[in-house]
Design a protein around this motif. Structure first.
Motif, PDB file in Angstrom:
ATOM      1  N   LEU A  75      39.446  45.134  31.681  1.00 37.44           N
ATOM      2  CA  LEU A  75      40.737  45.635  32.158  1.00 37.44           C
ATOM      3  C   LEU A  75      41.342  44.827  33.298  1.00 37.44           C
ATOM      4  O   LEU A  75      42.498  45.035  33.656  1.00 37.44           O
ATOM      5  N   MET A  76      40.569  43.930  33.898  1.00 38.37           N
ATOM      6  CA  MET A  76      41.045  43.188  35.071  1.00 38.37           C
ATOM      7  C   MET A  76      42.217  42.278  34.713  1.00 38.37           C
ATOM      8  O   MET A  76      42.437  41.929  33.550  1.00 38.37           O
ATOM      9  N   THR A  77      42.948  41.903  35.720  1.00 41.64           N
ATOM     10  CA  THR A  77      43.991  40.896  35.579  1.00 41.64           C
ATOM     11  C   THR A  77      43.321  39.541  35.763  1.00 41.64           C
ATOM     12  O   THR A  77      42.741  39.269  36.821  1.00 41.64           O
ATOM     13  N   SER A  78      43.361  38.723  34.720  1.00 40.90           N
ATOM     14  CA  SER A  78      42.680  37.426  34.755  1.00 40.90           C
ATOM     15  C   SER A  78      43.529  36.326  35.390  1.00 40.90           C
ATOM     16  O   SER A  78      42.991  35.393  35.964  1.00 40.90           O
ATOM     17  N   GLU A  79      44.830  36.452  35.272  1.00 41.00           N
ATOM     18  CA  GLU A  79      45.719  35.446  35.862  1.00 41.00           C
ATOM     19  C   GLU A  79      45.988  35.853  37.311  1.00 41.00           C
ATOM     20  O   GLU A  79      46.868  36.664  37.597  1.00 41.00           O
ATOM     21  N   VAL A  80      45.177  35.304  38.222  1.00 44.98           N
ATOM     22  CA  VAL A  80      45.253  35.674  39.632  1.00 44.98           C
ATOM     23  C   VAL A  80      46.037  34.610  40.392  1.00 44.98           C
ATOM     24  O   VAL A  80      45.692  33.433  40.354  1.00 44.98           O
ATOM     25  N   TYR A  81      47.065  35.052  41.074  1.00 43.49           N
ATOM     26  CA  TYR A  81      47.845  34.163  41.930  1.00 43.49           C
ATOM     27  C   TYR A  81      47.196  34.160  43.301  1.00 43.49           C
ATOM     28  O   TYR A  81      46.852  35.215  43.835  1.00 43.49           O
ATOM     29  N   CYS A  82      47.027  32.970  43.861  1.00 43.04           N
ATOM     30  CA  CYS A  82      46.358  32.813  45.158  1.00 43.04           C
ATOM     31  C   CYS A  82      47.258  32.020  46.104  1.00 43.04           C
ATOM     32  O   CYS A  82      48.184  31.339  45.673  1.00 43.04           O
ATOM     33  N   VAL A  83      46.942  32.120  47.385  1.00 40.11           N
ATOM     34  CA  VAL A  83      47.633  31.342  48.408  1.00 40.11           C
ATOM     35  C   VAL A  83      46.592  30.674  49.299  1.00 40.11           C
ATOM     36  O   VAL A  83      45.428  31.066  49.305  1.00 40.11           O
ATOM     37  N   GLY A  84      47.043  29.695  50.053  1.00 34.26           N
ATOM     38  CA  GLY A  84      46.186  29.040  51.027  1.00 34.26           C
ATOM     39  C   GLY A  84      46.492  29.563  52.416  1.00 34.26           C
ATOM     40  O   GLY A  84      47.558  30.159  52.647  1.00 34.26           O
TER      41      GLY A  84
END
Length: 147
Positions: A75-84
């Motif tokens: 069920l997780m969201t696989s496309e994870v947006y990240c920041v630095g």
């Protein structure tokens, strides 16, 4: 203008995560215990997804899954947006708005070092605006710094 690093300095250092095999119920219990809206899904040191209250609310009842037996990876969201850590609060706000997300993992040199939430970002924007307003008031009134 605040940065992600500055936000992280004002937060507890813990980043809560679960493995992909963790059951949805176990993840929900952790989220309730820590009073958080999402957990990172990690395979060792590698970020593979994020599981949020929204994932649970929209997928478990609608898809007929059981929280007790369904693994988070289903069920997780696989496309994870990240920041630095160097990125600005405004960049975070723009990304969160465009992608309609509430949590951004912070990654530095391939390692997750924190997470910022929409609440963290809004708080930082308000703080930045208050500081700017104060500086403008000092400038206009002639009582600026160094006078």
């Amino acid at each position: 203008m605040s940065t992600v690093r500055q936000i992280l300095q004002n937060k507890p250092p813990e980043v809560w995560s679960v493995s992909p095999e963790t059951t949805v119920l176990e993840a929900l219990k952790l989220m309730a215990e820590k009073d958080i809206g999402a957990v990172l899904v990690m395979e060792g040191e590698r970020l593979v997804g994020i599981f949020s209250e929204r994932d649970y609310a929209r997928k478990v009842p609608l898809l007929g899954h059981s929280a007790e037996s369904t693994p988070v990876k289903a069920l997780m969201t696989s496309e994870v947006y990240c920041v630095g850590p160097h990125q600005s609060v405004q960049e975070c706000m723009a990304l969160m708005t465009a992608k309609r997300i509430r949590h951004l993992p912070v990654v530095e040199q391939g390692q997750v070092i924190g997470i910022v939430t929409i609440g963290d970002v809004v708080k930082a924007v308000i703080s930045d605006q208050a500081l700017l307003l104060e500086e403008m008031e000092h400038y206009i009134s002639g009582t600026g710094y160094g006078r």
